[in-house]
Design a protein around this motif. Structure first.
Motif, PDB file in Angstrom:
ATOM      1  N   ASP A 238      48.522  74.528  41.861  1.00 14.13           N
ATOM      2  CA  ASP A 238      48.173  74.379  40.392  1.00 14.13           C
ATOM      3  C   ASP A 238      48.923  73.431  39.864  1.00 14.13           C
ATOM      4  OD1 ASP A 238      46.150  76.608  39.527  1.00 14.13           O
ATOM      5  OD2 ASP A 238      47.253  77.197  41.054  1.00 14.13           O
TER       6      ASP A 238
ATOM      7  N   ALA B 171      47.407  79.588  33.413  1.00 16.79           N
ATOM      8  CA  ALA B 171      46.882  79.873  34.861  1.00 16.79           C
ATOM      9  C   ALA B 171      45.411  79.407  35.176  1.00 16.79           C
ATOM     10  CB  ALA B 171      46.888  81.398  35.053  1.00 16.79           C
TER      11      ALA B 171
ATOM     12  N   SER C   3      40.528  81.570  38.353  1.00 19.97           N
ATOM     13  CA  SER C   3      41.842  81.352  38.599  1.00 19.97           C
ATOM     14  C   SER C   3      42.633  82.060  39.612  1.00 19.97           C
ATOM     15  CB  SER C   3      42.935  81.727  37.196  1.00 19.97           C
ATOM     16  OG  SER C   3      44.008  81.112  37.247  1.00 19.97           O
TER      17      SER C   3
ATOM     18  N   ARG D 122      44.036  70.830  40.344  1.00 19.46           N
ATOM     19  CA  ARG D 122      44.503  71.708  41.766  1.00 19.46           C
ATOM     20  C   ARG D 122      44.486  70.953  42.962  1.00 19.46           C
ATOM     21  NH1 ARG D 122      41.884  77.823  41.769  1.00 19.46           N
ATOM     22  NH2 ARG D 122      43.868  78.583  40.703  1.00 19.46           N
TER      23      ARG D 122
ATOM     24  N   PRO E  56      44.669  83.075  42.564  1.00 18.69           N
ATOM     25  CA  PRO E  56      46.116  82.540  43.116  1.00 18.69           C
ATOM     26  C   PRO E  56      46.533  81.377  44.160  1.00 18.69           C
ATOM     27  CG  PRO E  56      45.814  84.988  43.066  1.00 18.69           C
ATOM     28  CD  PRO E  56      44.463  84.337  43.138  1.00 18.69           C
ATOM     29  N   ALA E  57      47.374  80.782  43.565  1.00 20.37           N
ATOM     30  CA  ALA E  57      47.737  79.732  44.667  1.00 20.37           C
ATOM     31  C   ALA E  57      47.842  79.972  45.895  1.00 20.37           C
ATOM     32  CB  ALA E  57      49.037  78.825  44.335  1.00 20.37           C
TER      33      ALA E  57
ATOM     34  N   ARG F 208      52.225  78.326  41.983  1.00 19.69           N
ATOM     35  CA  ARG F 208      51.519  78.639  40.896  1.00 19.69           C
ATOM     36  C   ARG F 208      51.935  77.727  39.621  1.00 19.69           C
ATOM     37  NH1 ARG F 208      53.227  84.895  41.113  1.00 19.69           N
ATOM     38  NH2 ARG F 208      54.701  83.915  42.643  1.00 19.69           N
TER      39      ARG F 208
ATOM     40  N   ASP G 176      50.450  87.758  38.961  1.00 21.29           N
ATOM     41  CA  ASP G 176      49.900  87.125  40.073  1.00 21.29           C
ATOM     42  C   ASP G 176      49.645  85.822  40.229  1.00 21.29           C
ATOM     43  OD1 ASP G 176      50.239  89.324  41.863  1.00 21.29           O
ATOM     44  OD2 ASP G 176      48.200  90.078  41.583  1.00 21.29           O
ATOM     45  N   HIS G 177      49.048  85.428  39.050  1.00 23.90           N
ATOM     46  CA  HIS G 177      48.356  83.878  38.833  1.00 23.90           C
ATOM     47  C   HIS G 177      49.362  82.908  38.261  1.00 23.90           C
ATOM     48  CE1 HIS G 177      45.027  86.593  39.210  1.00 23.90           C
ATOM     49  NE2 HIS G 177      43.993  85.610  39.630  1.00 23.90           N
ATOM     50  N   ALA G 178      50.718  83.316  37.556  1.00 15.13           N
ATOM     51  CA  ALA G 178      51.197  82.186  36.870  1.00 15.13           C
ATOM     52  C   ALA G 178      52.704  82.693  37.062  1.00 15.13           C
ATOM     53  CB  ALA G 178      50.847  82.044  35.396  1.00 15.13           C
ATOM     54  N   ARG G 179      53.580  81.761  36.739  1.00 10.92           N
ATOM     55  CA  ARG G 179      54.891  82.001  36.250  1.00 10.92           C
ATOM     56  C   ARG G 179      55.229  81.923  34.754  1.00 10.92           C
ATOM     57  NH1 ARG G 179      58.151  81.943  40.756  1.00 10.92           N
ATOM     58  NH2 ARG G 179      57.098  81.328  42.705  1.00 10.92           N
TER      59      ARG G 179
END
Length: 428
Positions: free
Chosen positions: A387, A349, A13, A356, A15-16, A103, A145-148
């Motif tokens: 994502d 994530a 995963s 994607r 990061p975007a 993200r 870092d990877h998701a909200r």
């Protein structure tokens, strides 16, 4: 098992838009926040609480968290006020929280049913937990870092106030608009309002909901008739919510669609069950189909899934009632449910569970992605990864519906067709 989940997230995963390495300013230190909440006698919860929150306490805790960690927390009131005019607050938690960078989103909701206080507590505690542990817990730091993460602790503020105040202890529905015109002296319930978790657009009006205004599961005059459900609709349709969880009491289960007895299994039953089993391992509640508890129609989880393809779950917390003793209904359950929610957020994530889009555009380019009823945007700076939920949408009849995303690039549009787990590169 948590080590495996975290390792998988880190491995697959990316990061975007990879955030730069940063040092958290000392004034935003999560440890300072945690220490302030844990004087002598405090509980082990992130807040240190030992009893249920009043409605004002929920907002106060959200405001304190946003003020203490403005680097990772953004507080917002959702666009639609409740039937009685109350604001509906939410927290968004992520690194670079002010940047729309593609993200995926994990959405957590509590208080859809007003008398289910433990869900409000767990949702609020989880939001505070993330803010406190960012920069201290490597797993949470990597997650942000990877998701909200967006948390709406009280979807139904009017009903929650009526229940929590003791005026109508077993208030379940929202208010329309009086709240409590006919209170049953034996149950403490009343007949006013709409069951918000029967008011969503997919399968609205089906079994497990009532057309009788006095019924506890009254679905409303039409889908999305209520401002509270419109808030969740707008959140989901305006973000790429790849996993959604609604917290309820007190069925002691992790539930996934379908909710109707006559419905076939979803096209994504294998991945749905996989993540559901991860949740079950963490919180100890069995992973089941929603209809195994009882039939439902018009729920948030099914609507989100069949509309966007994002995986929607309902977690029924354990207990002896809708709001049992705080110690057994919240304190003793939080650690296990925290782990389940972390796995849900990591699942949000993980591109295995969504799709994607990648490409390369000039710095500062705004991109828009849409399908009928869905529209999201991001700002890209050169190479980007977005994502998104799959464009091939699941149908309530068990089949997949072939659809494409429309990607609006500078000066042109591109049609992108994506299955779950698929990545496609586009040329803008």
């Amino acid at each position: 098992m948590a080590v495996v989940v975290t390792a998988a997230l880190a491995a697959c995963s990316t990061p975007a838009a990879t955030p730069p390495t940063t040092t958290t300013p000392k004034t935003y230190d999560g440890k300072v926040l945690a220490d302030a909440r844990h004087p002598t006698g405090a509980s082990t919860l992130p807040s240190g609480r030992n009893d249920y929150r009043e409605p004002a306490d929920v907002r106060a805790d959200l405001e304190q968290t946003a003020k203490a960690r403005p680097d990772v927390v953004r507080m917002m009131d959702l666009p639609h006020k409740s039937v009685q005019g109350k604001a509906v607050p939410a927290l968004e938690i992520a690194h670079h929280v002010q940047t729309d960078d593609g993200r995926p989103v994990f959405l957590l909701m509590g208080g859809i049913h007003a008398n289910e206080w433990p869900g409000v507590e767990v949702a609020t505690e989880f939001a505070m937990d993330l803010a406190e542990q960012d920069g201290r817990d490597p797993r949470i730091t990597a997650l942000l870092d990877h998701a909200r993460v967006i948390v709406v602790p009280v979807v139904n503020p009017d009903g929650f106030e009526a229940s929590r105040s003791g005026r109508i202890p077993d208030k379940r529905k929202n208010c329309d608009p009086t709240c409590g015109t006919k209170v049953d002296p034996d149950t403490g319930a009343d007949d006013a309002g709409v069951d918000l978790n029967r008011n969503f657009g997919v399968n609205w009006g089906g079994p497990g909901s009532s057309g009788d205004r006095t019924g506890g599961d009254y679905r409303g005059p039409k889908a999305f008739s209520e401002p509270e459900t419109q808030n969740i609709r707008d959140l989901v349709t305006g973000h790429q919510v790849t996993v959604l969880v609604g917290l309820h009491t007190y069925g002691d289960m992790n539930l996934r669609p379908p909710g109707r007895n006559a419905s076939p299994l979803t096209p994504d039953e294998a991945v749905y069950a996989e993540l559901g089993n991860e949740m079950a391992e963490a919180n100890g509640y069995p992973s089941r189909l929603s209809r195994e508890l009882y039939e439902t129609s018009g729920t948030a989880e099914e609507w989100s899934y069949f509309t966007t393809g994002g995986l929607g779950f309902e977690t029924e917390l354990n207990g002896d009632g809708n709001h049992g003793p705080f110690a057994s209904s919240v304190l003793s359950q939080y650690a296990g449910e925290r782990e389940a929610l972390l796995r849900d957020a990591e699942g949000a994530a993980n591109p295995k569970y969504h799709s994607r889009i990648t490409g390369n555009v000039p710095t500062g380019t705004k991109l828009e992605l849409s399908k009928p009823g869905l529209r999201t945007a991001m700002t890209a700076d050169g190479p980007f990864t977005w994502d998104v939920n799959p464009s091939i949408r699941p149908g309530p009849d068990g089949r997949s519906i072939e659809e494409s995303w429309t990607l609006q690039c500078p000066g042109r549009t591109v049609q992108v067709t994506l299955a779950r787990g698929e990545t496609k590169q586009v040329s803008c």
